[in-house]
Design a protein around this motif. Sequence first.
Motif, short mmCIF file in Angstrom:
data_model
loop_
_atom_site.label_atom_id
_atom_site.label_comp_id
_atom_site.label_asym_id
_atom_site.label_seq_id
_atom_site.Cartn_x
_atom_site.Cartn_y
_atom_site.Cartn_z
N LEU A 67 -42.75 10.09 32.11
CA LEU A 67 -41.89 9.43 31.12
C LEU A 67 -40.42 9.85 31.25
O LEU A 67 -39.54 9.13 30.78
CB LEU A 67 -42.38 9.72 29.71
N VAL A 68 -40.17 11.01 31.84
CA VAL A 68 -38.80 11.47 32.02
C VAL A 68 -38.64 11.99 33.44
O VAL A 68 -39.62 12.30 34.13
CB VAL A 68 -38.39 12.58 31.02
N GLU A 69 -37.39 12.09 33.88
CA GLU A 69 -37.06 12.66 35.17
C GLU A 69 -36.12 13.85 34.95
O GLU A 69 -35.11 13.72 34.26
CB GLU A 69 -36.35 11.64 36.06
N LEU A 70 -36.47 15.00 35.51
CA LEU A 70 -35.63 16.18 35.44
C LEU A 70 -34.83 16.26 36.74
O LEU A 70 -35.40 16.47 37.81
CB LEU A 70 -36.48 17.44 35.25
N LYS A 71 -33.53 16.06 36.64
CA LYS A 71 -32.67 16.04 37.82
C LYS A 71 -31.86 17.33 37.88
O LYS A 71 -31.12 17.64 36.94
CB LYS A 71 -31.73 14.83 37.76
N PRO A 72 -32.01 18.10 38.97
CA PRO A 72 -31.30 19.37 39.10
C PRO A 72 -29.79 19.21 38.90
O PRO A 72 -29.18 18.29 39.45
CB PRO A 72 -31.62 19.81 40.54
N HIS A 73 -29.23 20.09 38.08
CA HIS A 73 -27.79 20.15 37.81
C HIS A 73 -27.26 18.92 37.07
O HIS A 73 -26.05 18.80 36.87
CB HIS A 73 -26.99 20.33 39.12
N ARG A 74 -28.15 18.00 36.68
CA ARG A 74 -27.70 16.81 35.96
C ARG A 74 -28.34 16.69 34.58
O ARG A 74 -27.72 16.19 33.64
CB ARG A 74 -28.00 15.54 36.78
N GLY A 75 -29.58 17.12 34.46
CA GLY A 75 -30.24 17.06 33.17
C GLY A 75 -31.52 16.25 33.19
O GLY A 75 -32.08 15.96 34.25
N CYS A 76 -31.98 15.85 32.00
CA CYS A 76 -33.23 15.12 31.83
C CYS A 76 -32.93 13.70 31.37
O CYS A 76 -32.14 13.49 30.45
CB CYS A 76 -34.12 15.84 30.81
N PHE A 77 -33.60 12.71 32.00
CA PHE A 77 -33.34 11.31 31.70
C PHE A 77 -34.66 10.57 31.50
O PHE A 77 -35.66 10.88 32.17
CB PHE A 77 -32.56 10.64 32.84
N VAL A 78 -34.66 9.60 30.59
CA VAL A 78 -35.83 8.76 30.40
C VAL A 78 -36.08 7.96 31.67
O VAL A 78 -35.16 7.33 32.21
CB VAL A 78 -35.64 7.80 29.20
N ALA A 79 -37.30 8.02 32.18
CA ALA A 79 -37.63 7.35 33.44
C ALA A 79 -37.82 5.86 33.24
O ALA A 79 -38.09 5.38 32.13
CB ALA A 79 -38.89 7.96 34.04
N SER A 80 -37.69 5.14 34.32
CA SER A 80 -37.94 3.70 34.32
C SER A 80 -39.28 3.45 35.00
O SER A 80 -39.44 3.70 36.20
CB SER A 80 -36.82 2.97 35.07
N LEU A 81 -40.26 3.01 34.22
CA LEU A 81 -41.59 2.72 34.75
C LEU A 81 -41.79 1.21 34.72
O LEU A 81 -41.89 0.61 33.66
CB LEU A 81 -42.67 3.42 33.93
N SER A 82 -41.83 0.62 35.90
CA SER A 82 -41.94 -0.84 35.97
C SER A 82 -43.29 -1.32 35.50
O SER A 82 -44.28 -0.58 35.50
CB SER A 82 -41.71 -1.31 37.41
N ALA A 83 -43.35 -2.58 35.11
CA ALA A 83 -44.61 -3.18 34.68
C ALA A 83 -45.61 -3.16 35.83
O ALA A 83 -46.82 -2.97 35.62
CB ALA A 83 -44.38 -4.61 34.21
N GLU A 84 -45.11 -3.33 37.06
CA GLU A 84 -45.99 -3.32 38.22
C GLU A 84 -46.62 -1.94 38.43
O GLU A 84 -47.81 -1.82 38.74
CB GLU A 84 -45.21 -3.74 39.48
N LYS A 85 -45.81 -0.89 38.27
CA LYS A 85 -46.33 0.47 38.45
C LYS A 85 -47.35 0.80 37.37
O LYS A 85 -48.40 1.40 37.65
CB LYS A 85 -45.17 1.47 38.39
N LEU A 86 -47.06 0.38 36.15
CA LEU A 86 -47.99 0.64 35.05
C LEU A 86 -49.32 -0.10 35.30
O LEU A 86 -50.40 0.45 35.05
CB LEU A 86 -47.37 0.17 33.74
N GLU A 87 -49.23 -1.31 35.81
CA GLU A 87 -50.43 -2.08 36.14
C GLU A 87 -51.25 -1.36 37.21
O GLU A 87 -52.48 -1.26 37.12
CB GLU A 87 -50.04 -3.47 36.62
N GLU A 88 -50.57 -0.83 38.21
CA GLU A 88 -51.26 -0.09 39.28
C GLU A 88 -52.00 1.13 38.72
O GLU A 88 -53.14 1.41 39.11
CB GLU A 88 -50.25 0.37 40.34
N LEU A 89 -51.35 1.83 37.80
CA LEU A 89 -51.98 3.01 37.21
C LEU A 89 -53.22 2.63 36.39
O LEU A 89 -54.25 3.31 36.46
CB LEU A 89 -50.97 3.75 36.32
#
Length: 224
Positions: A67-89
Amino acid sequence: MPERTEDTTARVPRTRTEDIRLQLADEIVRGELAPGTQLDEMGLATRFRVSRTPIREALRLLETSGLVELKPHRGCFVASLSAEKLEELFVAMAELEAVCAGLAAVNMTPDERKALEVLLDAMAEPMRAGDPQRYHELNERFHNAIYDGSHNGHLAGLTLATRIRLAPFRRAQFRTLGRLARSQEEHARIVDAILRGDRKGATDVMRAHIDTVRISFETYVHQR
């Protein structure tokens, strides 16, 4: 003296970290925290009136769910999960859980079958009370019992890892009107097939159950 057995239905107190994780997960799934939004540790610590330590741990757990991405030296951001990826899961989840259920139908011990029945009975109480969070907690134990009952550790590990990625979305669908009662009926059909030792039947009803979970989540999102 009779042998003491673990109560698999007992409520486990939630930590502050877990409360924060669940709150942020709900806000992300509902779209209140849009993809790309930065989650500032200090700001969240002020909002939830805690130190940065439980915030940091909650964000780490959210990263595990994708649900989030932790990016070194930049911080934490809400991730983008596409409908296609969610369908695959969800497709992967349905197939993995279906295999677990089929194997559980032939491999579960009598004690494991009894424990599964106890869990199903326990889930009826939060279903009647309209308590989606408590139902979700017992639902996770119910599915874990089936993974363990497959008696295939590798398969159980793969299934659990996929379930963790989908946990916030599976949890959200319980807020759809009437979903708790329908879910309980689906679980009853799964248990019935497993107790009868019907491998194909258990496989089919579990696959159908996860597909219904996906549809219910999509309905929940569209109702927001």
